[in-house]
Motif scaffolding. Structure first.
Motif, PDB file in Angstrom:
ATOM      1  N   MET A 106       2.269   6.250  -2.791  1.00  0.00           N
ATOM      2  CA  MET A 106       3.256   7.148  -3.386  1.00  0.00           C
ATOM      3  C   MET A 106       2.926   7.409  -4.852  1.00  0.00           C
ATOM      4  SD  MET A 106       5.598   8.120  -1.197  1.00  0.00           S
ATOM      5  CE  MET A 106       7.130   8.418  -2.074  1.00  0.00           C
ATOM      6  N   SER A 107       2.528   6.362  -5.560  1.00  0.00           N
ATOM      7  CA  SER A 107       2.177   6.514  -6.973  1.00  0.00           C
ATOM      8  C   SER A 107       0.976   7.436  -7.138  1.00  0.00           C
ATOM      9  CB  SER A 107       1.870   5.143  -7.591  1.00  0.00           C
ATOM     10  OG  SER A 107       3.003   4.300  -7.521  1.00  0.00           O
ATOM     11  N   TRP A 108       0.008   7.292  -6.233  1.00  0.00           N
ATOM     12  CA  TRP A 108      -1.178   8.145  -6.283  1.00  0.00           C
ATOM     13  C   TRP A 108      -0.797   9.594  -6.022  1.00  0.00           C
ATOM     14  CZ3 TRP A 108      -3.713  11.426  -2.947  1.00  0.00           C
ATOM     15  CH2 TRP A 108      -5.021  11.797  -3.305  1.00  0.00           C
ATOM     16  N   GLY A 120       0.061  14.991  -8.624  1.00  0.00           N
ATOM     17  CA  GLY A 120       0.842  16.222  -8.549  1.00  0.00           C
ATOM     18  C   GLY A 120       0.906  16.835  -7.177  1.00  0.00           C
ATOM     19  N   LEU A 121       0.806  16.006  -6.123  1.00  0.00           N
ATOM     20  CA  LEU A 121       0.852  16.525  -4.756  1.00  0.00           C
ATOM     21  C   LEU A 121       2.277  16.499  -4.232  1.00  0.00           C
ATOM     22  CD1 LEU A 121      -2.272  14.740  -3.271  1.00  0.00           C
ATOM     23  CD2 LEU A 121      -2.129  17.021  -4.252  1.00  0.00           C
ATOM     24  N   SER A 174       0.812  -1.219   0.000  1.00  0.00           N
ATOM     25  CA  SER A 174       0.000   0.000   0.000  1.00  0.00           C
ATOM     26  C   SER A 174       0.845   1.268   0.000  1.00  0.00           C
ATOM     27  CB  SER A 174      -0.955   0.002   1.198  1.00  0.00           C
ATOM     28  OG  SER A 174      -0.235  -0.096   2.415  1.00  0.00           O
ATOM     29  N   ALA A 175       2.077   1.204   0.519  1.00  0.00           N
ATOM     30  CA  ALA A 175       2.920   2.401   0.542  1.00  0.00           C
ATOM     31  C   ALA A 175       3.304   2.829  -0.870  1.00  0.00           C
ATOM     32  CB  ALA A 175       4.177   2.145   1.379  1.00  0.00           C
ATOM     33  N   SER A 203      -4.406   7.037   0.878  1.00  0.00           N
ATOM     34  CA  SER A 203      -5.792   6.609   0.776  1.00  0.00           C
ATOM     35  C   SER A 203      -5.864   5.148   1.138  1.00  0.00           C
ATOM     36  CB  SER A 203      -6.282   6.808  -0.656  1.00  0.00           C
ATOM     37  OG  SER A 203      -5.457   6.095  -1.550  1.00  0.00           O
ATOM     38  N   GLY A 204      -7.067   4.614   1.337  1.00  0.00           N
ATOM     39  CA  GLY A 204      -7.191   3.197   1.655  1.00  0.00           C
ATOM     40  C   GLY A 204      -7.304   2.972   3.139  1.00  0.00           C
TER      41      GLY A 204
END
Length: 298
Positions: A276-278, A283-284, A271-272, A293-294
């Motif tokens: 990170m990909s999200w 663009g954060l 999930s990490a 999230s999750g």
């Protein structure tokens, strides 16, 4: 396991030295904590009064927590009536607006420590009228009287509460009870829990290593003050430091094993990287303590 996890700093009012110890440890670790998404939860900050002095104290502490870099602030006004609860939380939640942090509130509970679907809907409607939109709602899931599983969670009630929460676009948070099995944890998620504060599962491991009088005193104090054992242990570092080096190493190994079990049962592996990909894809900017999230585990 490449899992996104969270650390919680409790007892912000009740035992400030414990909270300061937590913050000092975070500062000492520095950039080493930034390699993966990490929730840093402040609280629950237990609100017991709507008197001006108490409200000003809570607001000052909220600003300090925001400056410290916490990514989730948890406020607990459940010991107040619904109207006072909303009043006490309103200005605290307003202080977090535009700060990029998540907010958790604690729903009212009955004398048995349970949140009813009707009570939850009433509370959420009151929050909505006051313009308060929390990200998480912490609900009381104590077993009903006569339930043979006194250390479990009432998943039937949890499902009913989740149905109410959907109507208001909030996620449910629960506190673990006892030492749950894989199936129990999966059952919580399937019933609607999106965030689990894991404290009891580790507290029971520690309690078994303590002298009988110390253990009994902690349990009695927890019951009298309605304070989770995990929070009391967090504020009693001297108890852990008083154990032999061998015992401390054993505790570390046992709690590490239980943490792996908990993360595995929740399906948090990987999930990490996903978080990170999200973050990058949207663009954060990754900041200290930014959560994912999750499902969240604290």
């Amino acid at each position: 396991m490449d899992a996104a996890v969270g650390l919680s700093s409790p007892l912000l009012f009740e035992h400030p030295p414990a909270a300061e110890s937590f913050n000092t440890a975070l500062r000492k670790e520095g950039e080493g904590l930034h390699r993966k998404p990490l929730f840093l939860q402040a609280g629950p900050l237990r609100l017991a009064s709507t008197e001006p002095a108490a409200r000003e104290h809570a607001l000052t502490l909220t600003h300090q927590l925001l400056d410290a870099g916490f990514s989730l602030l948890s406020f607990d006004g459940s010991r107040l009536g619904v109207a006072n609860n909303v009043q006490a939380c309103r200005e605290l939640v307003q202080a977090t607006e535009g700060k990029g942090v998540a907010v958790e509130l604690t729903a009212p509970r009955n004398a048995g420590g349970r949140t009813s679907p009707e009570g939850l809907r009433n509370y959420l409607q009151s929050l909505e009228k006051a313009g308060i939109r929390p990200d998480f709602l912490r609900v009381g899931m104590a077993p009903s009287e006569g339930d043979p599983r006194q250390d479990g969670i009432d998943t039937v009630l949890l499902g009913e509460l989740a149905s109410v929460a959907v109507d208001f676009a909030v996620e449910l948070a629960v506190v673990d009870h006892g030492r749950p099995s894989h199936n129990e944890i999966i059952g919580w998620v399937e019933a609607g829990a999106r965030k689990i504060d894991a404290g009891a599962v580790f507290s029971h491991i520690v309690l078994r290593t303590l002298p009988e009088d110390v253990r009994a005193g902690l349990i009695s104090h927890a019951e009298e003050t309605q304070t989770p054992l995990a929070d009391l242990l967090a504020a009693s570092e001297s108890i852990i430091h008083g154990l032999t080096a061998r015992t401390q190493e054993r505790l570390e190994a046992l709690t590490f094993a239980d943490a792996l079990m908990l993360l595995g049962a929740l399906g948090a592996k990987g999930s990490a990287t996903g978080a990170m990909s999200w973050i990058v894809g949207n663009g954060l900017h990754l900041q200290r303590g930014l959560g994912s999230s999750g499902h969240g585990v604290h």
